[in-house]
Scaffold this active site. Structure first.
Site, PDB file in Angstrom:
ATOM      1  N   HIS A 237       2.284 -13.363 -31.359  1.00 52.22           N
ATOM      2  CA  HIS A 237       1.577 -12.656 -30.293  1.00 52.22           C
ATOM      3  C   HIS A 237       0.091 -12.520 -30.625  1.00 52.22           C
ATOM      4  CE1 HIS A 237       3.484  -9.713 -33.110  1.00 52.22           C
ATOM      5  NE2 HIS A 237       2.214  -9.376 -33.267  1.00 52.22           N
TER       6      HIS A 237
ATOM      7  N   GLN B  26       0.672  -5.868 -28.001  1.00 54.67           N
ATOM      8  CA  GLN B  26       0.882  -7.162 -28.642  1.00 54.67           C
ATOM      9  C   GLN B  26       1.603  -8.077 -27.647  1.00 54.67           C
ATOM     10  OE1 GLN B  26       3.018  -5.500 -31.991  1.00 54.67           O
ATOM     11  NE2 GLN B  26       1.340  -5.925 -33.384  1.00 54.67           N
TER      12      GLN B  26
ATOM     13  N   ARG C  92       5.020   4.639 -42.288  1.00 50.89           N
ATOM     14  CA  ARG C  92       4.758   3.577 -43.256  1.00 50.89           C
ATOM     15  C   ARG C  92       3.463   3.821 -44.033  1.00 50.89           C
ATOM     16  NH1 ARG C  92       5.487  -1.529 -39.339  1.00 50.89           N
ATOM     17  NH2 ARG C  92       4.204  -0.132 -38.084  1.00 50.89           N
TER      18      ARG C  92
ATOM     19  N   ASP D 207       4.180 -14.840 -39.750  1.00 55.36           N
ATOM     20  CA  ASP D 207       4.691 -13.524 -39.392  1.00 55.36           C
ATOM     21  C   ASP D 207       5.663 -13.617 -38.217  1.00 55.36           C
ATOM     22  OD1 ASP D 207       4.493 -10.498 -39.494  1.00 55.36           O
ATOM     23  OD2 ASP D 207       3.825 -10.868 -37.441  1.00 55.36           O
TER      24      ASP D 207
ATOM     25  N   ASP E 152      -1.676  -2.036 -35.219  1.00 57.75           N
ATOM     26  CA  ASP E 152      -0.394  -2.179 -35.915  1.00 57.75           C
ATOM     27  C   ASP E 152      -0.615  -2.687 -37.334  1.00 57.75           C
ATOM     28  OD1 ASP E 152       2.372  -2.153 -36.334  1.00 57.75           O
ATOM     29  OD2 ASP E 152       2.616  -4.208 -35.640  1.00 57.75           O
TER      30      ASP E 152
ATOM     31  N   ARG F  71       1.334 -17.032 -44.427  1.00 57.92           N
ATOM     32  CA  ARG F  71       2.558 -16.286 -44.134  1.00 57.92           C
ATOM     33  C   ARG F  71       2.801 -16.285 -42.634  1.00 57.92           C
ATOM     34  NH1 ARG F  71       3.662 -11.110 -42.342  1.00 57.92           N
ATOM     35  NH2 ARG F  71       5.501 -10.033 -43.183  1.00 57.92           N
TER      36      ARG F  71
ATOM     37  N   HIS G 236       4.457  -3.574 -47.797  1.00 53.28           N
ATOM     38  CA  HIS G 236       3.731  -2.730 -46.853  1.00 53.28           C
ATOM     39  C   HIS G 236       4.645  -2.123 -45.804  1.00 53.28           C
ATOM     40  CE1 HIS G 236       4.385  -6.350 -44.541  1.00 53.28           C
ATOM     41  NE2 HIS G 236       3.981  -5.735 -43.463  1.00 53.28           N
TER      42      HIS G 236
ATOM     43  N   GLU H 217       8.353 -15.268 -42.805  1.00 49.18           N
ATOM     44  CA  GLU H 217       8.816 -13.885 -42.781  1.00 49.18           C
ATOM     45  C   GLU H 217      10.013 -13.816 -41.840  1.00 49.18           C
ATOM     46  OE1 GLU H 217       8.039  -9.405 -41.330  1.00 49.18           O
ATOM     47  OE2 GLU H 217       7.527 -11.168 -40.167  1.00 49.18           O
TER      48      GLU H 217
END
Length: 612
Positions: A161, A228, A494, A260, A118, A258, A369, A302
């Protein structure tokens, strides 16, 4: 010297001890053994911190507002796409200086399975770099070099995770009960089905449901993707060990961690498992622990949600949580204004931000991203006659070039024909029309697209906080359609904007006759003007200005006697706007001095007017 170091640690710990203990005991039911273990982790990580990093801690402790200045410009990049590996990034250090960048966000680079990574957000080992990207020593060398050059470094900490290939997950799959207690394991569907009643699906099309059935018949919670596995933060071992992993990364020289997907980290049956009170206790404890071990390190949250859900992650003045947060809604509202040529929603967003405490610091960006999710204020839009589903369809049709007259070139992500809730992918340049103009060899269209690209960056630099450029945007990098031919990437659109950095394209940045040179030089002018004028500081006063045109956004900023009026024409036609002051001004972008009662803004033109 040893006693001095110990005194420093003890003084920081004692100043925060009671609150840390209270939060831990409240969350983990007076678990004294777990708290004592956490204290040993904190002291060990402090002792392992290098002398250089401890010196940086002391320097920033004396200047706690260092990250609120107006001279910080960020860049977000994938190591492999940008320069191959970490050593390659180190060799390109001069490029960041040339770009005016002094904040570097390295996208996920820790060990992840190649088949199910991922994009690096399925971490198999929080203390090992992906081999093809280098080693932890390479990461330490890069952060040390960056510090020598005045550049701060950020790295994602995927805390919700682990990969199903993590050592904990492997042991859990083999039946280790202690390892299973780090996740959410169930022998049948009863409890998982109870969760499914109230927990939304993140990816209903590509990864439906919140649980995955394993080969042995057991079920494990997987909010994002089946590979995950969600961590169980109700288990103090998880919090203790993940905190140690975070501090390990901080000790590798990272300046910003960061967090997440932080809203998801606490799960409770009968709830949405989003933004629960326990999440804020965990983030507050992490903030306290950083202030003890590594006070120069910042937490970046985030939180990809509506503003009412985002702001609480700053905590309170007395009990702060994240140092910085992403300005997600403004990013989406900005692109909404591009498609509609209507700034009223964006103006409303500015009014909401202006009402927040000035000590809040947002990271502002045009692209990143990830995809663009249309998390807009649909209650307000409904009052303006725009319903959610058809408005999202219009936005997506516009940005994929399907709507008549659109010059944008993007692709949809997670297109759900039932929910009509697709999101959008594409680089800034391609969404602005540069790709289409180059394809059509239309110089007039290219000039207009460049104006839009530069205006959007100027607007980003006008916002309070830290502007972050997505690598490649500084030279107008276009969509990368080659991902369609890669079996590992073709199902994730993406990758359209995750192409390799084009160094041949970048070589034209010094040639003012090229579109690359025009964008690059414009951004440098904006960055230089922003750094030279305190009116752009994060804690400056600002408010929106009504311009009399739904196409033109107006912002007023003031700080220390400086006053700035910024105007942005999101329309495709020229607009005459009454200037809100009779005083002369200097346009910081062009350097020209003016005295005007009204200003004509050409399509996608902007002005930074510093009042005299």
């Amino acid at each position: 010297m040893a006693s001095k170091t110990k005194t420093e640690f003890e003084s920081r710990l004692m100043a925060r001890f009671d609150e840390l203990k209270g939060l831990y005991h409240e969350l983990y039911h007076e678990n004294t053994e777990g708290f004592h273990y956490l204290l040993s982790v904190i002291e060990k990580c402090y002792n392992e911190r290098s002398a250089l990093l401890k010196a940086l801690d002391r320097k920033r402790e004396k200047n706690a507002d260092w990250y609120r200045s107006n001279d910080i410009v960020g860049m977000m990049l994938y190591v492999d796409n940008f320069a191959g590996d970490l050593r390659g990034v180190a060799k390109k250090i001069d490029y960041f200086t040339e770009c005016g960048v002094n904040y570097l966000h390295l996208m996920p680079l820790l060990l992840s399975p190649k088949e199910h990574s991922d994009g690096g957000y399925a971490v198999a080992d929080f203390r090992t770099v992906q081999p093809e990207l280098g080693t932890m020593d390479d990461l330490r060398a890069l952060t040390e070099l960056c510090h020598e050059r005045g550049i701060s470094c950020c790295l994602d900490f995927v805390m919700n995770h682990t990969s199903d290939e993590h050592a904990w997950a492997k042991a859990a799959r083999e039946g280790d009960l202690q390892a299973q207690s780090r996740y959410f394991f169930y022998n049948d569907r009863y409890i998982p089905d109870e969760y499914e009643r109230t927990v939304p699906q993140v990816f209903p099309t590509t990864a439906p449901g919140n649980f995955t059935k394993l080969d042995n018949g057991t079920y494990v919670m997987t909010t994002f993707y089946p590979y995950q596995w969600d961590l169980n933060y109700a288990n103090p071992m998880v919090f203790n060990d993940m905190t140690e992993n975070m501090l390990y990364l901080a000790n590798a020289g990272l300046d910003v961690i960061r967090l997440d997907a932080v809203p998801y980290i606490w799960k409770e049956l009968g709830t949405s498992c989003r933004n629960l009170p326990q999440v804020h206790k965990i983030v507050r404890m992490m903030r306290i622990i950083c202030e003890i071990v590594c006070p120069s390190v910042l937490l970046l949250g985030e939180v990809v949600m509506e503003p009412s859900k985002v702001v609480p992650y700053f905590g309170t003045v007395e009990n702060p949580e994240c140092n910085m947060l992403y300005n997600v809604t403004t990013m989406a509202s900005t692109w909404n204004s591009v498609a509609t040529h209507d700034v009223r929603l964006l103006n409303r967003q500015m009014q909401q931000l202006a009402a927040l405490p000035k000590n809040y610091v947002f990271l502002n960006y045009l692209r990143c991203h990830d995809d663009i999710g249309w998390g807009l204020d649909y209650e307000w839009l409904r009052g303006e006659g725009m319903l959610e589903a058809p408005h999202k369809k219009y936005l997506n049709d516009y940005f994929i070039g399907k709507f008549p007259g659109s010059v944008s070139r993007g692709e949809l992500y997670n297109d759900d024909p039932v929910l009509q809730d697709a999101r959008l992918c594409g680089t800034t340049a391609s969404l602005c029309g540069i790709e289409a103009a180059l394809w059509d060899k239309d110089d007039d269209a290219l000039s207009l697209a460049l104006n839009l690209d530069i205006m959007l960056h100027a607007y980003m630099f006008t916002q309070s906080g830290i502007p972050v450029i997505y690598s490649g945007d500084e030279v107008g990098q276009l969509n990368d359609y080659m991902y369609h031919a890669d079996i590992k990437k073709k199902f994730d659109s993406r990758y359209l904007h995750r192409g390799k950095f084009d160094w041949e394209l970048a070589a034209a940045r010094r040639d003012a006759s090229t579109y690359q040179g025009r964008i690059f030089s414009a951004l440098r002018v904006l960055e230089t003007a922003r750094a030279a004028n305190p009116v752009f500081k994060a804690n400056a006063e600002f408010r929106s200005i009504l311009t009399g045109s739904k196409n033109v956004l107006g912002i007023y900023r003031s700080y220390g006697g400086q006053e700035l009026v910024a105007l942005f024409n999101f329309g495709t036609e020229a607009r005459m706007v009454a200037f809100p002051s009779t005083r002369p001004f200097v346009n910081l972008f062009t350097g020209k001095r003016h005295t005007r009662k009204s200003i004509e803004l050409k399509p996608y033109e902007f002005i930074w007017a510093l009042l005299k």
